[in-house]
Design a protein around this motif. Structure first.
Motif, PDB file in Angstrom:
ATOM      1  N   THR A 130     -10.589   4.638  10.668  1.00  0.00           N
ATOM      2  CA  THR A 130     -11.572   4.944   9.619  1.00  0.00           C
ATOM      3  C   THR A 130     -12.983   4.584  10.051  1.00  0.00           C
ATOM      4  OG1 THR A 130     -11.297   2.757   8.617  1.00  0.00           O
ATOM      5  CG2 THR A 130      -9.836   4.502   7.842  1.00  0.00           C
TER       6      THR A 130
ATOM      7  N   ALA B 103     -11.637   2.127   4.993  1.00  0.00           N
ATOM      8  CA  ALA B 103     -10.221   1.774   4.887  1.00  0.00           C
ATOM      9  C   ALA B 103      -9.912   1.187   3.512  1.00  0.00           C
ATOM     10  CB  ALA B 103      -9.838   0.784   5.989  1.00  0.00           C
TER      11      ALA B 103
ATOM     12  N   MET C  60      -5.551  -3.556   6.171  1.00  0.00           N
ATOM     13  CA  MET C  60      -6.868  -3.031   6.524  1.00  0.00           C
ATOM     14  C   MET C  60      -7.535  -3.983   7.509  1.00  0.00           C
ATOM     15  SD  MET C  60      -7.790  -2.162   2.547  1.00  0.00           S
ATOM     16  CE  MET C  60      -7.120  -3.756   2.060  1.00  0.00           C
TER      17      MET C  60
ATOM     18  N   TRP D 250      -9.574   0.439  10.504  1.00  0.00           N
ATOM     19  CA  TRP D 250      -8.298   1.143  10.443  1.00  0.00           C
ATOM     20  C   TRP D 250      -7.475   0.625   9.276  1.00  0.00           C
ATOM     21  CZ3 TRP D 250      -9.398  -2.019  14.759  1.00  0.00           C
ATOM     22  CH2 TRP D 250      -8.708  -3.228  14.811  1.00  0.00           C
ATOM     23  N   MET D 251      -6.475   1.384   8.944  1.00  0.00           N
ATOM     24  CA  MET D 251      -5.500   1.001   7.940  1.00  0.00           C
ATOM     25  C   MET D 251      -4.140   1.449   8.427  1.00  0.00           C
ATOM     26  SD  MET D 251      -6.595   3.868   5.075  1.00  0.00           S
ATOM     27  CE  MET D 251      -5.254   3.529   3.927  1.00  0.00           C
TER      28      MET D 251
ATOM     29  N   GLN E  16      -9.139  11.795   4.153  1.00  0.00           N
ATOM     30  CA  GLN E  16     -10.179  11.611   5.162  1.00  0.00           C
ATOM     31  C   GLN E  16     -10.521  12.916   5.873  1.00  0.00           C
ATOM     32  OE1 GLN E  16     -10.202   7.936   7.458  1.00  0.00           O
ATOM     33  NE2 GLN E  16     -10.434   9.110   9.352  1.00  0.00           N
TER      34      GLN E  16
END
Length: 415
Positions: free
Chosen positions: A116, A122, A252, A268-269, A283
């Protein structure tokens, strides 16, 4: 326990053809209080004031050079000038999975990782993926200022669960259970904490995870400060401690705090496949892929050694001990010992009702204004993170600035 509805009411809303000019959803969002403090401090500095800022939530170090060099090389690679997969570069997703096994102690599938645009995206997408209109989200307070706004934008209702300085700002299972209702959908969990620097013990994390599992509650856990631990604080990853929770947990994270990469905007997640797929679809319409050069830099960061991280942590720890010691000498300040992140969060409740700098202190927001105007020191008031009566100070600044800034506050309060 306080409930905040999904959409607030805006007074004096300007209209166009009898409709609000700005949507009610976006019009209800409060600006970031931490960024506002930093902006005000910079404005005063530009006007010639010698302002010392404790507001910034970012490391004061440069990104390690080997990471920068990887981005430069990527910028010269034609393939990086094009669209890449919306989910993230495959090599980066694989590296994040490997990093999770290394640092958190459990395995994840790279296909369940979504890269992300920073940790904030995220956080927003995690709430958007699991929260529907009217769902309640338990939010331990004090909390990072963005969480309730992200919950509201997802249509949810924030339910604050407050823990004070005496509890080291850590909520208990009993408090969470008292706040739970049939509408409770999720719990936001953050340790080490922004704004308090508090760190939950492994036993505390496990108890919370088991409670969430028992009641079928999603856990959205923000691990952005995972490597900034001090003294006897231990790593405690909720999925590692309660593996059965993996199917109802979104993790996250990002490179911002660990590698001094706040401006690179890579987070990121990861979590259950169906939820990550939904967030990825979202997204794909919202931003598409994250900047490729920044992704390559993040790949270099998470794949490499933690030597630079440990050097920064050593400096943060030195400043932490210094700040806590100095703040504890200020009359009216009660300072729990933060064992993570890079923040101190003293209680200033004893100062409310007193006159300082010629002003009656009626809240921590008023106190913060007085400190900025009279001492030329920028701190963030507790109102940005929950109840009044507290201030946040970041020790992500030089030792000299830290000493000078706290001394100014001490002089103002004690005079």
């Amino acid at each position: 326990m306080t409930k905040l509805t999904a959409l607030g009411q805006t007074e004096n809303v300007s209209t166009l053809n009898n409709h609000p000019r700005v949507s009610l959803r976006l019009g209800a969002i409060a600006p970031s209080a931490t960024l506002a403090v930093t902006k005000r401090a910079k404005e005063l500095a530009a006007a010639g004031k010698n302002v010392i800022g404790f507001g910034a939530g970012e490391p004061d170090f440069a990104t390690p050079n080997y990471i920068v060099e990887a981005a430069i090389k990527a910028a010269r690679t034609p393939a990086m000038h094009k669209y890449t997969p919306n989910d993230g570069l495959p090599a980066l997703r694989e590296a994040i999975a490997a990093k999770t096994l290394r640092d958190s102690g459990y395995a994840i599938n790279p296909t369940d990782v979504l890269v992300t645009n920073g940790g904030k995206q995220a956080v927003f997408q995690a709430f958007a993926a699991v929260v529907s209109a009217g769902d309640e989200v338990l939010l331990p307070s004090p909390y990072w200022t963005t969480y309730p706004e992200a919950i509201a934008l997802a249509g949810g209702v924030t339910v604050e669960v407050f823990a004070d300085a005496a509890a080291e700002y850590k909520v208990t299972v009993e408090q969470l259970e008292a706040a739970r209702t049939e509408k409770t959908k999720a719990l936001l969990f953050c340790s080490p904490s922004n704004p308090t620097g508090s760190v939950y013990t492994p036993d505390e994390v496990k108890a919370i995870g088991e409670w969430a599992l028992k009641h079928g509650i999603w856990v959205l856990t923000d691990e952005i400060y995972e490597h900034l631990l001090y003294e006897d604080a231990q790593p405690a990853h909720i999925v590692k401690l309660v593996p059965e929770l993996a199917d109802a947990c979104i993790v996250m994270n990002g490179v911002a705090k660990t590698y001094a990469m706040t401006g690179w905007r890579v987070g990121w997640m990861f979590g259950p496949s169906d939820v990550i797929k939904a967030a990825s679809n979202f997204q794909s319409h919202l931003t598409s892929n994250v900047n490729n050069m920044a992704q390559v830099a993040a790949l270099e960061a998470v794949s490499g050694p933690l030597d630079a991280v440990y050097e920064m942590r050593e400096a943060f720890d030195r400043r932490r001990r210094l700040m806590v010691s100095m703040l504890s000498e200020i009359p009216g300040f009660k300072v729990p010992n933060p064992k993570g992140a890079f923040y101190a969060y003293p209680s200033v409740e004893e100062l409310i009702g007193q006159e300082i700098g010629g002003t009656l202190i009626t809240s921590s927001a008023v106190l913060s204004d007085v400190i900025l105007e009279k001492a030329e020191v920028a701190v963030v008031p507790g109102e940005a993170f929950g109840p009044s009566g507290f201030i946040r100070l970041s020790y992500a600044l030089s030792d000299a600035e830290l000493i000078e800034g706290v001394e100014r506050i001490h002089k103002l309060i004690a005079s």
